[in-house]
Design an enzyme around this catalytic site. Structure first.
Site, PDB file in Angstrom:
ATOM      1  N   LYS A  74      -5.839  -7.090  86.754  1.00 35.45           N
ATOM      2  CA  LYS A  74      -6.258  -8.000  87.819  1.00 35.45           C
ATOM      3  C   LYS A  74      -5.305  -9.186  87.925  1.00 35.45           C
ATOM      4  O   LYS A  74      -4.838  -9.546  89.021  1.00 35.45           O
ATOM      5  CB  LYS A  74      -7.687  -8.479  87.558  1.00 35.45           C
ATOM      6  CG  LYS A  74      -8.300  -9.255  88.731  1.00 35.45           C
ATOM      7  CD  LYS A  74      -9.631  -9.882  88.341  1.00 35.45           C
ATOM      8  CE  LYS A  74     -10.694  -8.862  87.988  1.00 35.45           C
ATOM      9  NZ  LYS A  74     -11.251  -8.190  89.170  1.00 35.45           N
ATOM     10  N   ARG A 119     -13.409 -14.315  85.523  1.00 33.41           N
ATOM     11  CA  ARG A 119     -13.543 -12.845  85.465  1.00 33.41           C
ATOM     12  C   ARG A 119     -12.659 -12.271  84.357  1.00 33.41           C
ATOM     13  O   ARG A 119     -11.623 -12.842  84.008  1.00 33.41           O
ATOM     14  CB  ARG A 119     -13.126 -12.213  86.792  1.00 33.41           C
ATOM     15  CG  ARG A 119     -14.062 -12.444  87.961  1.00 33.41           C
ATOM     16  CD  ARG A 119     -13.534 -11.665  89.175  1.00 33.41           C
ATOM     17  NE  ARG A 119     -14.502 -11.595  90.256  1.00 33.41           N
ATOM     18  CZ  ARG A 119     -14.519 -12.420  91.306  1.00 33.41           C
ATOM     19  NH1 ARG A 119     -13.627 -13.399  91.361  1.00 33.41           N
ATOM     20  NH2 ARG A 119     -15.411 -12.278  92.253  1.00 33.41           N
ATOM     21  N   GLY A 173     -17.092  -3.167  85.893  1.00 33.41           N
ATOM     22  CA  GLY A 173     -18.473  -3.474  85.527  1.00 33.41           C
ATOM     23  C   GLY A 173     -18.761  -3.522  84.045  1.00 33.41           C
ATOM     24  O   GLY A 173     -19.892  -3.760  83.632  1.00 33.41           O
ATOM     25  N   MET A 229     -17.322  -5.550  81.664  1.00 31.14           N
ATOM     26  CA  MET A 229     -17.285  -6.881  81.042  1.00 31.14           C
ATOM     27  C   MET A 229     -17.877  -7.919  81.990  1.00 31.14           C
ATOM     28  O   MET A 229     -18.259  -7.603  83.113  1.00 31.14           O
ATOM     29  CB  MET A 229     -15.853  -7.221  80.628  1.00 31.14           C
ATOM     30  CG  MET A 229     -15.392  -6.387  79.430  1.00 31.14           C
ATOM     31  SD  MET A 229     -13.690  -6.729  78.961  1.00 31.14           S
ATOM     32  CE  MET A 229     -12.796  -6.020  80.324  1.00 31.14           C
ATOM     33  N   ARG A 263      -5.704  -3.090  93.457  1.00 37.13           N
ATOM     34  CA  ARG A 263      -5.413  -2.221  92.305  1.00 37.13           C
ATOM     35  C   ARG A 263      -5.238  -0.811  92.831  1.00 37.13           C
ATOM     36  O   ARG A 263      -5.681  -0.482  93.944  1.00 37.13           O
ATOM     37  CB  ARG A 263      -6.546  -2.276  91.273  1.00 37.13           C
ATOM     38  CG  ARG A 263      -7.901  -1.839  91.815  1.00 37.13           C
ATOM     39  CD  ARG A 263      -8.996  -2.105  90.809  1.00 37.13           C
ATOM     40  NE  ARG A 263     -10.326  -1.848  91.373  1.00 37.13           N
ATOM     41  CZ  ARG A 263     -11.468  -2.258  90.828  1.00 37.13           C
ATOM     42  NH1 ARG A 263     -11.446  -2.921  89.687  1.00 37.13           N
ATOM     43  NH2 ARG A 263     -12.614  -1.999  91.389  1.00 37.13           N
ATOM     44  N   HIS A 293     -18.252  27.892  69.382  1.00 34.16           N
ATOM     45  CA  HIS A 293     -18.134  29.219  69.984  1.00 34.16           C
ATOM     46  C   HIS A 293     -18.509  29.175  71.455  1.00 34.16           C
ATOM     47  O   HIS A 293     -17.799  29.695  72.323  1.00 34.16           O
ATOM     48  CB  HIS A 293     -19.035  30.212  69.233  1.00 34.16           C
ATOM     49  CG  HIS A 293     -19.055  31.588  69.854  1.00 34.16           C
ATOM     50  ND1 HIS A 293     -20.006  31.954  70.788  1.00 34.16           N
ATOM     51  CD2 HIS A 293     -18.246  32.647  69.701  1.00 34.16           C
ATOM     52  CE1 HIS A 293     -19.773  33.196  71.171  1.00 34.16           C
ATOM     53  NE2 HIS A 293     -18.705  33.641  70.518  1.00 34.16           N
ATOM     54  N   SER A 346       2.862  32.628  66.988  1.00 34.62           N
ATOM     55  CA  SER A 346       1.916  31.968  67.889  1.00 34.62           C
ATOM     56  C   SER A 346       0.998  31.120  67.014  1.00 34.62           C
ATOM     57  O   SER A 346       0.349  31.645  66.103  1.00 34.62           O
ATOM     58  CB  SER A 346       1.100  32.990  68.683  1.00 34.62           C
ATOM     59  OG  SER A 346       0.205  32.338  69.549  1.00 34.62           O
ATOM     60  N   CYS A 368      -1.668  29.172  71.023  1.00 35.45           N
ATOM     61  CA  CYS A 368      -2.705  29.891  71.767  1.00 35.45           C
ATOM     62  C   CYS A 368      -4.106  29.381  71.444  1.00 35.45           C
ATOM     63  O   CYS A 368      -5.094  30.009  71.801  1.00 35.45           O
ATOM     64  CB  CYS A 368      -2.623  31.394  71.496  1.00 35.45           C
ATOM     65  SG  CYS A 368      -2.853  31.832  69.758  1.00 35.45           S
ATOM     66  N   TYR A 418       6.166  28.369  74.922  1.00 35.11           N
ATOM     67  CA  TYR A 418       5.041  28.517  75.857  1.00 35.11           C
ATOM     68  C   TYR A 418       3.763  27.961  75.240  1.00 35.11           C
ATOM     69  O   TYR A 418       3.679  27.743  74.026  1.00 35.11           O
ATOM     70  CB  TYR A 418       4.833  29.986  76.241  1.00 35.11           C
ATOM     71  CG  TYR A 418       4.310  30.868  75.117  1.00 35.11           C
ATOM     72  CD1 TYR A 418       2.936  31.008  74.889  1.00 35.11           C
ATOM     73  CD2 TYR A 418       5.190  31.552  74.277  1.00 35.11           C
ATOM     74  CE1 TYR A 418       2.463  31.792  73.851  1.00 35.11           C
ATOM     75  CE2 TYR A 418       4.727  32.345  73.245  1.00 35.11           C
ATOM     76  CZ  TYR A 418       3.357  32.458  73.031  1.00 35.11           C
ATOM     77  OH  TYR A 418       2.878  33.239  72.005  1.00 35.11           O
TER      78      TYR A 418
END
Length: 891
Positions: free
Chosen positions: A26, A96, A105, A107, A352, A468, A776, A843, A863
Site C-alpha cells: 500500500k 492502516r 481485512g 489487520m 494494487r 491414498h 525416476s 513421478c 522430465y
C-alpha cells in the site's frame, strides 16, 4: 540515523513502487501514485523494519521514531492547510496496515483519528454539517475502541440499535445530528465503564495507540492463519500508513468507490466498479445500501435502475477513467483502485494489482501480450500455475447458498454433489443404477478403487494431502476432501454426523475439493471452460520450457485425459491398480493363496491377457510417446479381503477353505508394510510375477508397433536399494524380452530403469547406473524414507511443525529441497557421471507442484510426471522455471 518514515503527497514522494519490502504494498503504491502527479491525500509510511524492531525489542520502538512521525504529520499539515488537534481546523488521519503481500481485512485500520469533544465542533463548522461531524466521531470511537482499546464492536452496535429503536427508525442514515450526539455520549460512557478510564481525547495519544494496534495486529490470529494459508513469512512484518482523511460522506457532491481497470471475473478490457454517493468506504462493504455502477455499460449489464457515475458526475468519471488508463499503462497490469470524491474533488486512496479469476488472468495476460503492453515471457510469469485448477474442474456457483457441515483438506480440486454412500461396493451398485454418489470413508485403501472410480467425489475423515484418497483422486480428476476430522462416520448405522446434523446414506451432500468444504444438499456448480486464451498461453509456455511433462496414468481414460492436456508420455503406470478390477482380483488372490510356484503360475496365466490388453491400450493412446511401467510394487496383503464375507467368497473361488485364507492373510501381515515385502523384493522372491508382467509388456509393444508408431517401453523396477537387486530383475526382464521377440519373430528397443525411493539407492546411484538406463525419483516414498515420516500419519503434527518453523511447507506436498532434494541432486550427479545419457525424472506427487518443478529444473532433470489434471499446471510451471533459470544466468 536510520530512516523509519517515508512521506508522500503534493506531487512527490520519498518512496517508490519497487520499495514494497520496506514500505509495504500500500505505501509503495501510494508513493508511486503521488510521484505520477495523481491526486493522493498526503501521508507517510512507517517501514516494515519498525515492525521487525518492535517484535525483536519487547514491543518497543526505535528512539528516534517519534521525531520522524512528528515530521511526517507536519508534512501532511502543510499540504492540507490544517493542523492536527486544532480546535477550529483539525487534521484527521487514517491509520492502516500495509504488508508487502496483500492481506485484505486481516489487520487493523482506524479512520477519522484526531476527533475529540472539541475538534468535532471544528469539523462541523468547517464542513457546515453537524450531522456528518458527529457521525464521523461515533465511527471513530467505535473503531478505535474495538481496535486499540479492545472494547468489543458488539457493545456499540447494541447502543446504536437501541437509539434507532427508540426513534422508530430502521437505517443509520435516518439518524439526525442530535441522535448522533446522544450516541457519542453513550459510546464514551460504555468505554469508561468497561475500562475504568475515559476515552482518550489527546490526538497524539490516539495516534500512538493506533500505530501500536496496527503493528500488534500483525500477530493477531486471523493474520497468522492468513499468512500460513498463503505462505507469507512472519519475518516480513507490516508497514503502517498514516494518511490525511478525505470524506465521501459530505453531501451529494461526495462519493466513494472501488474500481478495476478490467473486469476481474472475465478479464474483459472494460472499466468496472461500484460507488456510493454521500458515503464512506465502509458503507460500500457493509452492504447497507445498494452500490451503483460506474458506467452506463455496467448499469445495463447489472440491470440496475440506479444512476451510474458516468451519468451523475460525468466530468469526475472521465477524470477517473483517465487515472485508470494511466495506472494500467504504468504498472502494466490490471489495477484494483479505491477512490473518494470530497466536495467535487477526486482523491485516489489505493491501487494494487487486482485479484482475478484464473479465466480473467489468462485473458488479461494474453491480451496484454498481444497488444505489446507486456512480452510473452511476462504473460507466462503472470499466471499462478495452481490457479489453472479453476479452469480444469467444476467450481461452485459463488452466488449459491450453502450450509457447511465441516472443513477438511482441499485434497483434489473441483466440486461435486451426490448421495452419500459408505463403501466402495455400494458406490458401484448405486452408480450402476444411475445414481450420483459421494464415496464417504474414514480412509480409503487400494480395494476401494472401483468405488472411487464411479463416485462423483470422495470424502474422508482421516488422512492428509498425500493420503491414498488424495493421491488417487487427483490422478482420476475426482474432487476430494480429506481429513475432515469434524465429521463422524458410523459404518454400522450408515450415518455421517456433523455436530447436531445427521446425514444418512442416500442423503445428498456437496464437497468442494478446492476449499475443503463439505456442505449439506446439492450446491449448483459452474462447468469449466478451456478458452482460446488457455491454448495460446500453453503454446507460449511449451516453446520456452526445457523439461518434458509426462502423466501418471494406468487406465485408458487417464491416458486419454493426459494427452488432451498435453502430456508427452506416461512417467508412471502403477500396474497394481489394474489388478483391483473385479474380473482380475480373484485370479490375483488365487496367485497369492497358492503355496507353490506352479500354483502361482497357473493363476498368473489367467491375468496375462488382461495385463497385455492394458498395455496395448496405453501404447495405442500414447502413439509412440514414452510409457514407463512400474512393475508390481505394494505388499501382497493389500490384495486380500478384509471382511469375513469377502474372505469366504475368495475361499470359494480359489477352491480352498476359509481357514487357508485366514492363515495366508496372517502370514502376510506386516508391522510396517511400507518398509516390508514389496517392490523388487516381491520380484526377487516370486520372480514369476515380474516375468508375467514383462511378457505382457513386450507382447503388447510388438502388437502395437505392427500398425502404429514404434513403441519403446520403459520397464521400471521399484524400491531398489542395491545394484544386485536391480541386476537380478533386469536379467529377468531381458530374458523375457528375448523370449517374446523370438516367438514373435521381431525385436524392438526398450529400456530398463529403476525408481529411486530409498536413500541408499540415491547414494549408490553411480553404481546402479552401470546397468540402469533411467532413474525416476519416487518422491512420495523417498520423502517418507528420508524423513522417517509416514505421509498417512503425519497430518496431526505437521501443522504444529509448520507453525513452529520446523518445515515451511508440508514436505509431502512440496519437495523438501534441503533433505530429499539433496539426495535427488546427489543421485542425478553420480548417475550421470557413470552414464552421461541417463534419463532422469520424478513421478511422485511433487511432479505437479510448481515449487518442486522449479527445483527439478535447477538440478537438471529431464522430465516431471504428475496426475493428468495437473499436466497443464506442470507445463506452465516448467516454463516459469526455465524463465527463472534464464534470468539467473543473465542477472
Amino acid at each position: 540515523m536510520s530512516k523509519w518514515v517515508y512521506t508522500f503527497g503534493g506531487g512527490s514522494a520519498e518512496g517508490r513502487t519497487d520499495m514494497k519490502n520496506l514500505l509495504g504494498g500500500k505505501g509503495a503504491n501510494l508513493a508511486e501514485m503521488a510521484s505520477l502527479g495523481l491526486p493522493v491525500p498526503p501521508g507517510f509510511s512507517i517501514t516494515t523494519e519498525v515492525c521487525t524492531y518492535y517484535y525483536a525489542n519487547n514491543q518497543t520502538y526505535p528512539g528516534d521514531l517519534d521525531a520522524q512521525i512528528q515530521a511526517g504529520m507536519a508534512h501532511i499539515e502543510k499540504i492540507m492547510g490544517v493542523k492536527f488537534g486544532d480546535t477550529a481546523n483539525p487534521l484527521l488521519v487514517s491509520v492502516r496496515s500495509g504488508a508487502r503481500a496483500s492481506m485484505p481485512g486481516m489487520m487493523d485500520t482506524v479512520l477519522n483519528l484526531g476527533l475529540n469533544d472539541v475538534t468535532v465542533e471544528g469539523l462541523a463548522k468547517r464542513a457546515g454539517d453537524e450531522r456528518f461531524a458527529y457521525d464521523s466521531y461515533r465511527r471513530f470511537i467505535q473503531m478505535y475502541s474495538n481496535v486499540v482499546l479492545d472494547v468489543g464492536h458488539h457493545n456499540f452496535e447494541e447502543i446504536l440499535e437501541q437509539q434507532k429503536e427508540a426513534r422508530g427508525l430502521t437505517f443509520d442514515n435516518e439518524l439526525t445530528a442530535e441522535d448522533w450526539k446522544k450516541v457519542v455520549v453513550q459510546y464514551k460512557k460504555k468505554v469508561a465503564d468497561t475500562l475504568g478510564k475515559p476515552f482518550p481525547q489527546d490526538p497524539k495519544e490516539q495516534l500512538k495507540g493506533a500505530i501500536g494496534a496496527v503493528f500488534g495486529s500483525w500477530m493477531n490470529q486471523r493474520a497468522i492463519t492468513y499468512r500460513r494459508l498463503h505462505d507469507i513469512p512472519e519475518s516480513w512484518g507490516t508497514a503502517v500508513n498514516v494518511q490525511a482523511m478525505v470524506f465521501g460522506n459530505m453531501g451529494n457532491d461526495s462519493a466513494t468507490g472501488v474500481c478495476f481497470t478490467r473486469n476481474p471475473s472475465t478479464g474483459e478490457n472494460a472499466f468496472y466498479g461500484e460507488f456510493l454517493v454521500n458515503a464512506q468506504g465502509e458503507d460500500v462493504v457493509a452492504g447497507i445500501r445498494t452500490p451503483q455502477q460506474l458506467n452506463i455499460s455496467g448499469k445495463k449489464a447489472n440491470q440496475s435502475d440506479l444512476p451510474a457515475m458516468e451519468e451523475l458526475m460525468p466530468a469526475l468519471y472521465q477524470e477517473l477513467d483517465g487515472v485508470r488508463l494511466k495506472l494500467e499503462q504504468h504498472y502494466r497490469d490490471m489495477q484494483d483502485m479505491e477512490f473518494t470524491i470530497q466536495k467535487g474533488k477526486l482523491w485516489m486512496l489505493q491501487t494494487r494489482n487486482g485479484k482475478r479469476t484464473a479465466k480473467a488472468a489468462l485473458r488479461i495476460a494474453v491480451e496484454m501480450a498481444q497488444s505489446g503492453l507486456i512480452g510473452k515471457d511476462e504473460a507466462i510469469k503472470r499466471i499462478e500455475p495452481q490457479a489453472l485448477d479453476q479452469l480444469l474442474h467444476p467450481t461452485l456457483d459463488p452466488k449459491a447458498k450453502r450450509t457447511v457441515l465441516g472443513r477438511g483438506l482441499p485434497a483434489s480440486p473441483g466440486a461435486a454433489s451426490g448421495k452419500v454412500v459408505f463403501s466402495a461396493d455400494e458406490a458401484e451398485a448405486w452408480a450402476q443404477r444411475g445414481e450420483k454418489v459421494i464415496l464417504t470413508r474414514v480412509e480409503t485403501s487400494p480395494e476401494d478403487i472401483g468405488g472411487m472410480h464411479v463416485a462423483q467425489g470422495i470424502l474422508t475423515t482421516r488422512g492428509g494431502m498425500t493420503s491414498h484418497a488424495a493421491v488417487v483422486a487427483r490422478g482420476m480428476g475426482r474432487p476430494c476432501v480429506a481429513g475432515c476430522g469434524e465429521l463422524r462416520i458410523d459404518y454400522a448405522a450408515k450415518t455421517l454426523k456433523a455436530n447436531s446434523t445427521l446425514v444418512k446414506e442416500g442423503d445428498v451432500i456437496t464437497i468442494d475439493g478446492s476449499t475443503g468444504e463439505v456442505m449439506l444438499g446439492a450446491v449448483p456448480t459452474i462447468q469449466p471452460e478451456l478458452t482460446g486464451d488457455f491454448g495460446t498461453l500453453m503454446e507460449w509456455a511449451d516453446a520456452i520450457r526445457v523439461m518434458k511433462v509426462r502423466a501418471n496414468a494406468e487406465t485408458p481414460l487417464d491416458a486419454s485425459t493426459a494427452r488432451k492436456f498435453g502430456a508427452e508420455g506416461i512417467g508412471l503406470c502403477r500396474t497394481e491398480h489394474m489388478f483391483f478390477d473385479p474380473k482380475r482380483i480373484i485370479a490375483m488372490r488365487e496367485m497369492i493363496l497358492a503355496d507353490t510356484e506352479a500354483g502361482r503360475r497357473t493363476a498368473l496365466a489367467k491375468l496375462i491377457p488382461y495385463q497385455r490388453q492394458d498395455f496395448i491400450d496405453l501404447f495405442t493412446i500414447m502413439r509412440g510417446l514414452p510409457v514407463t511401467i512400474r512393475l508390481l510394487d505394494p505388499p501382497l496383503h493389500e490384495f486380500l479381503p478384509q471382511g469375513e464375507a469377502e474372505a469366504a467368497e475368495v475361499a470359494k473361488a480359489a477352491g480352498v477353505d476359509l481357514a487357508t485364507v485366514r492363515s495366508r492373510t496372517a502370514q502376510l501381515h506386516e508391522a510396517n508394510p511400507m518398509l516390508g515385502h514389496r517392490g523388487c523384493r516381491l520380484g526377487i522372491t516370486y520372480p514369476e510375477i515380474y516375468e508375467m508382467q514383462a511378457q505382457a509388456i513386450f507382447e503388447a509393444a510388438v502388437e502395437v508397433s505392427k500398425t502404429g508408431a514404434p513403441v519403446v517401453p520403459e520397464v521400471m523396477i521399484p524400491l531398489v536399494g542395491t545394484k544386485r537387486e536391480f541386476d537380478l530383475m533386469k536379467e529377468a526382464v531381458d530374458k523375457m524380452a528375448q523370449q517374446v521377440f523370438k516367438a514373435k519373430g521381431t525385436t524392438l528397443a526398450y529400456h530398463v530403469g529403476t525408481m529411486i525411493e530409498l536413500p541408499r539407492a540415491a547414494l549408490q546411484a553411480g553404481t546402479i547406473a552401470q546397468t540402469a538406463e533411467f532413474f525416476s525419483f519416487g518422491t512420495n516414498d523417498l520423502t517418507q524414507t528420508t524423513l522417517g515420516m509416514s505421509r498417512d500419519d503425519s497430518g496431526p503434527f505437521l501443522e504444529v511443525y509448520r507453525a513452529k518453523g520446523i518445515y515451511e511447507q508440508d514436505p509431502f506436498a512440496s519437495l523438501d529441497t534441503e533433505g530429499v532434494g539433496e539426495l535427488i541432486a546427489i543421485a542425478k550427479e553420480r548417475g550421470r557421471k557413470t552414464r552421461p545419457d541417463l534419463k532422469v525424472g520424478i513421478c511422485g506427487e511433487h511432479g505437479g507442484d510448481p515449487a518442486s518443478i522449479a527445483f527439478c529444473q535447477k538440478v537438471g532433470l529431464d522430465y516431471v510426471s504428475c496426475s493428468p489434471y495437473r499436466v497443464p499446471i506442470a507445463r506452465l510451471a516448467a516454463a516459469q522455471a526455465a524463465l527463472g533459470k534464464r534470468e539467473d544466468r543473465t542477472a
